[in-house]
Design a protein around this motif. Structure first.
Motif, mmCIF file in Angstrom:
data_model
loop_
_atom_site.group_PDB
_atom_site.id
_atom_site.type_symbol
_atom_site.label_atom_id
_atom_site.label_comp_id
_atom_site.label_asym_id
_atom_site.label_seq_id
_atom_site.Cartn_x
_atom_site.Cartn_y
_atom_site.Cartn_z
ATOM 1 N N PHE A 87 0.815 -1.216 0.000
ATOM 2 C CA PHE A 87 0.000 0.000 0.000
ATOM 3 C C PHE A 87 0.849 1.267 0.000
ATOM 4 C CE2 PHE A 87 -2.665 -3.294 1.912
ATOM 5 C CZ PHE A 87 -3.811 -3.179 1.133
ATOM 6 N N ALA A 88 0.239 2.355 -0.471
ATOM 7 C CA ALA A 88 0.896 3.665 -0.449
ATOM 8 C C ALA A 88 1.154 4.079 1.000
ATOM 9 C CB ALA A 88 0.022 4.696 -1.152
ATOM 10 N N PRO A 89 2.191 4.894 1.229
ATOM 11 C CA PRO A 89 2.558 5.254 2.608
ATOM 12 C C PRO A 89 1.437 5.790 3.489
ATOM 13 C CG PRO A 89 4.313 5.902 1.119
ATOM 14 C CD PRO A 89 3.176 5.396 0.265
ATOM 15 N N PRO A 90 0.552 6.676 3.026
ATOM 16 C CA PRO A 90 -0.488 7.150 3.962
ATOM 17 C C PRO A 90 -1.383 6.028 4.471
ATOM 18 C CG PRO A 90 -0.385 8.572 2.033
ATOM 19 C CD PRO A 90 0.461 7.370 1.730
ATOM 20 N N VAL A 91 -1.720 5.105 3.591
ATOM 21 C CA VAL A 91 -2.589 3.989 3.963
ATOM 22 C C VAL A 91 -1.827 2.985 4.828
ATOM 23 C CG1 VAL A 91 -3.873 2.016 3.038
ATOM 24 C CG2 VAL A 91 -4.087 4.266 1.958
ATOM 25 N N ALA A 92 -0.626 2.607 4.391
ATOM 26 C CA ALA A 92 0.158 1.619 5.129
ATOM 27 C C ALA A 92 0.536 2.123 6.516
ATOM 28 C CB ALA A 92 1.417 1.254 4.334
ATOM 29 N N ALA A 93 0.995 3.360 6.604
ATOM 30 C CA ALA A 93 1.389 3.908 7.910
ATOM 31 C C ALA A 93 0.202 3.946 8.859
ATOM 32 C CB ALA A 93 1.982 5.303 7.741
ATOM 33 N N ALA A 94 -0.971 4.312 8.351
ATOM 34 C CA ALA A 94 -2.168 4.343 9.195
ATOM 35 C C ALA A 94 -2.503 2.944 9.701
ATOM 36 C CB ALA A 94 -3.343 4.937 8.425
ATOM 37 N N GLY A 95 -2.465 1.954 8.820
ATOM 38 C CA GLY A 95 -2.764 0.577 9.223
ATOM 39 C C GLY A 95 -1.777 0.032 10.235
ATOM 40 N N ILE A 96 -0.498 0.349 10.043
ATOM 41 C CA ILE A 96 0.527 -0.111 10.980
ATOM 42 C C ILE A 96 0.324 0.537 12.348
ATOM 43 C CG2 ILE A 96 3.004 -0.044 11.479
ATOM 44 C CD1 ILE A 96 3.412 -0.285 8.370
ATOM 45 N N LEU A 97 0.008 1.822 12.356
ATOM 46 C CA LEU A 97 -0.225 2.502 13.634
ATOM 47 C C LEU A 97 -1.475 1.977 14.338
ATOM 48 C CD1 LEU A 97 0.775 6.156 12.683
ATOM 49 C CD2 LEU A 97 1.976 4.613 14.252
ATOM 50 N N MET A 98 -2.472 1.559 13.570
ATOM 51 C CA MET A 98 -3.657 0.973 14.188
ATOM 52 C C MET A 98 -3.288 -0.290 14.965
ATOM 53 S SD MET A 98 -6.566 1.457 11.268
ATOM 54 C CE MET A 98 -6.911 3.055 10.540
ATOM 55 N N LEU A 99 -2.371 -1.079 14.408
ATOM 56 C CA LEU A 99 -1.911 -2.273 15.110
ATOM 57 C C LEU A 99 -1.012 -1.906 16.283
ATOM 58 C CD1 LEU A 99 -1.460 -5.320 15.464
ATOM 59 C CD2 LEU A 99 0.350 -5.150 13.736
ATOM 60 N N PHE A 127 -12.115 1.800 17.822
ATOM 61 C CA PHE A 127 -12.538 2.519 16.623
ATOM 62 C C PHE A 127 -12.112 3.981 16.688
ATOM 63 C CE2 PHE A 127 -15.567 5.250 14.416
ATOM 64 C CZ PHE A 127 -15.475 4.746 13.128
ATOM 65 N N GLY A 128 -12.354 4.641 17.817
ATOM 66 C CA GLY A 128 -12.000 6.055 17.962
ATOM 67 C C GLY A 128 -10.507 6.300 17.839
ATOM 68 N N VAL A 129 -9.718 5.448 18.485
ATOM 69 C CA VAL A 129 -8.256 5.585 18.406
ATOM 70 C C VAL A 129 -7.786 5.378 16.971
ATOM 71 C CG1 VAL A 129 -6.064 4.517 19.095
ATOM 72 C CG2 VAL A 129 -7.828 4.977 20.814
ATOM 73 N N LEU A 131 -9.490 5.701 14.159
ATOM 74 C CA LEU A 131 -9.939 6.796 13.300
ATOM 75 C C LEU A 131 -9.018 8.003 13.474
ATOM 76 C CD1 LEU A 131 -11.914 8.041 11.296
ATOM 77 C CD2 LEU A 131 -13.399 8.608 13.239
ATOM 78 N N ALA A 132 -8.680 8.318 14.725
ATOM 79 C CA ALA A 132 -7.771 9.435 14.977
ATOM 80 C C ALA A 132 -6.397 9.180 14.354
ATOM 81 C CB ALA A 132 -7.641 9.669 16.480
ATOM 82 N N LEU A 133 -5.925 7.941 14.434
ATOM 83 C CA LEU A 133 -4.629 7.603 13.834
ATOM 84 C C LEU A 133 -4.670 7.741 12.323
ATOM 85 C CD1 LEU A 133 -3.774 4.486 16.024
ATOM 86 C CD2 LEU A 133 -2.512 6.657 15.992
ATOM 87 N N ALA A 134 -5.745 7.275 11.717
ATOM 88 C CA ALA A 134 -5.862 7.371 10.258
ATOM 89 C C ALA A 134 -5.894 8.824 9.813
ATOM 90 C CB ALA A 134 -7.111 6.636 9.782
ATOM 91 N N LEU A 135 -6.757 9.617 10.425
ATOM 92 C CA LEU A 135 -6.888 11.015 10.009
ATOM 93 C C LEU A 135 -5.622 11.804 10.325
ATOM 94 C CD1 LEU A 135 -10.602 11.726 10.986
ATOM 95 C CD2 LEU A 135 -9.668 10.936 8.796
ATOM 96 N N GLY A 136 -4.981 11.494 11.447
ATOM 97 C CA GLY A 136 -3.715 12.140 11.774
ATOM 98 C C GLY A 136 -2.630 11.794 10.790
ATOM 99 N N THR A 137 -2.595 10.535 10.369
ATOM 100 C CA THR A 137 -1.613 10.098 9.373
ATOM 101 C C THR A 137 -1.864 10.788 8.040
ATOM 102 O OG1 THR A 137 -1.358 7.952 10.448
ATOM 103 C CG2 THR A 137 -0.676 8.098 8.153
#
Length: 197
Positions: A87-99, A127-129, A131-137
């Motif tokens: 995945f592209a960095p914005p998507v991958a970084a968000a997914g990794i941070l979710m984990l 979910f809230g955490v 979502l915040a990680l995704a939007l922050g990323t």
């Protein structure tokens, strides 16, 4: 090792994508580190499961159900390396941070047995955490938080929450959320969020 210590080790995986988001390292280094860690984990797991190498650290970092199966730390490295490559960095970084961040917070809020689901409040927090990680990323990557980006964040967080909330047992093997959270979250974001890819 206490549960809190285990969660802190888990959260340490956030340092690599955060290094990228703060401009310290390029994405190629992030990908290389995750791929290298997956290769090292593979060697260690072959030695542990195939040869019988029994280091004391395995007792601290593995759970009972992982004694005869690939350990969560290895699954963590496989899922993070996989999304970093695909995945592209914005998507991958968000997914990794979710984990790396969302899962330990969720885990500290409420433990459950194999095959059981988490409480609603724990899932809502996850979910809230996430979502915040995704939007922050996305924001750190310069992605405008338009409707498609917001939708990508919502479905990515929902995917991570579902993957975190259910640990199914398939043929006696626990599908660990260390393996499922990043690809489920990233796949969901990618499907709806072309604007963030």
């Amino acid at each position: 090792m206490s549960e809190l210590q285990r969660r802190l080790v888990h959260a340490s995986g956030s340092l690599v994508p955060l290094g990228y988001l703060t401009g310290v390292v390029p994405w190629s280094v992030v990908t290389g580190l995750f791929v290298a860690s997956a290769l090292v984990a593979t060697v260690l797991e072959v030695l542990r499961l195939g040869v019988g190498l029994d280091w004391a650290i395995y007792d601290r970092l593995t759970r009972d159900y992982e004694q005869d199966n690939p350990a969560g730390y290895a699954l963590y490295t496989y899922s993070t390396a996989g999304v970093a490559l695909v995945f592209a960095p914005p998507v991958a970084a968000a997914g990794i941070l979710m984990l790396a961040v969302g899962d330990p917070i969720s885990g500290l809020m409420g433990s459950r047995g194999v095959g059981e689901t988490k409480q609603v409040t724990t899932l809502l927090t996850m979910f809230g955490v996430c979502l915040a990680l995704a939007l922050g990323t996305f924001a750190a990557e310069g992605v405008r938080l338009t409707a498609p980006a917001l939708l990508a964040g919502v479905v990515g967080a929902a995917g991570a929450t579902v993957a975190d909330g259910v640990k199914p047992v398939v043929a006696g093997y626990v599908v660990d959320d260390n393996l499922s959270i990043p690809p489920v979250a990233c796949g969901a974001m990618w499907l709806v969020g072309v604007a963030v890819a």
